[in-house]
Design a protein around this motif. Sequence first.
Motif, PDB file in Angstrom:
ATOM      1  N   ALA A   6      31.976  48.122  48.940  1.00  0.00           N
ATOM      2  CA  ALA A   6      32.892  48.435  47.849  1.00  0.00           C
ATOM      3  C   ALA A   6      32.859  47.307  46.821  1.00  0.00           C
ATOM      4  N   SER A   7      33.231  47.648  45.610  1.00  0.00           N
ATOM      5  CA  SER A   7      33.246  46.663  44.535  1.00  0.00           C
ATOM      6  C   SER A   7      34.414  45.703  44.694  1.00  0.00           C
ATOM      7  N   LYS A   8      34.114  44.435  44.578  1.00  0.00           N
ATOM      8  CA  LYS A   8      35.163  43.412  44.635  1.00  0.00           C
ATOM      9  C   LYS A   8      36.094  43.531  43.434  1.00  0.00           C
ATOM     10  N   ARG A   9      35.612  44.159  42.378  1.00  0.00           N
ATOM     11  CA  ARG A   9      36.402  44.290  41.148  1.00  0.00           C
ATOM     12  C   ARG A   9      37.499  45.346  41.247  1.00  0.00           C
ATOM     13  N   ARG A  10      37.468  46.144  42.291  1.00  0.00           N
ATOM     14  CA  ARG A  10      38.469  47.200  42.464  1.00  0.00           C
ATOM     15  C   ARG A  10      39.335  46.895  43.672  1.00  0.00           C
ATOM     16  N   LYS A  11      40.545  47.397  43.633  1.00  0.00           N
ATOM     17  CA  LYS A  11      41.440  47.244  44.777  1.00  0.00           C
ATOM     18  C   LYS A  11      40.965  48.169  45.894  1.00  0.00           C
ATOM     19  N   VAL A  12      40.661  47.608  47.039  1.00  0.00           N
ATOM     20  CA  VAL A  12      40.243  48.406  48.181  1.00  0.00           C
ATOM     21  C   VAL A  12      41.457  48.654  49.061  1.00  0.00           C
ATOM     22  N   GLN A  13      41.761  49.919  49.256  1.00  0.00           N
ATOM     23  CA  GLN A  13      42.884  50.279  50.119  1.00  0.00           C
ATOM     24  C   GLN A  13      42.388  51.256  51.157  1.00  0.00           C
ATOM     25  N   ARG A  14      42.016  50.731  52.299  1.00  0.00           N
ATOM     26  CA  ARG A  14      41.544  51.540  53.424  1.00  0.00           C
ATOM     27  C   ARG A  14      42.390  51.169  54.625  1.00  0.00           C
TER      28      ARG A  14
END
Length: 178
Positions: A6-14
């Motif tokens: 996933a892109s570090k530039r986006r908030k990852v919510q898993r």
Amino acid sequence: MPIEVASKRRKVQRAGAVVVDVTSRGPDPWVRFSPFYPHGGIPVPLSPGVTSASVEGVWQALKVFEDADVDPSKLGVTSMKGLKRTVRRFGPVRGHRAGLAGERLLDYRTARQEIYLPAYRWVLENCLQAEVARLRELAGSADVVLLDYATNGDADDLSTPLSHAALIVEHLGKAVRI
């Protein structure tokens, strides 16, 4: 359990996923997966007997611009800073030299195949065994998301930078596309 990029530039919510930042700004030990990390002793492809501190040092050292040829000084950079060589400073990129003393200029696709991929694979196989084992262990009990600035895992897709996180996933044998 899958391993995703996933892109570090986006908030990852898993929910329930272990998020691992493998960029040059990630925490130890995961920062060691960064191509900028100075493992040292990395063989420079197509340059027998020559080594580099980092994979990015190899890539930048062999880059050839309109106004500048190879730069062997990049092979010794251990600070993870000052590695990039830019078109703003040196003009358009002409290609990558096939080794420090090579006469051939490689196009971008060929340079990825003959320079970047072998150098990064060498690091995975020779410098990161413990970290690779830890990722396998994590993936055995939870979903894992690797953060990278790029998410392109296709070395033949030249439209965007290649993701080293995707190369890690491929190395682990758990290729998952999101």
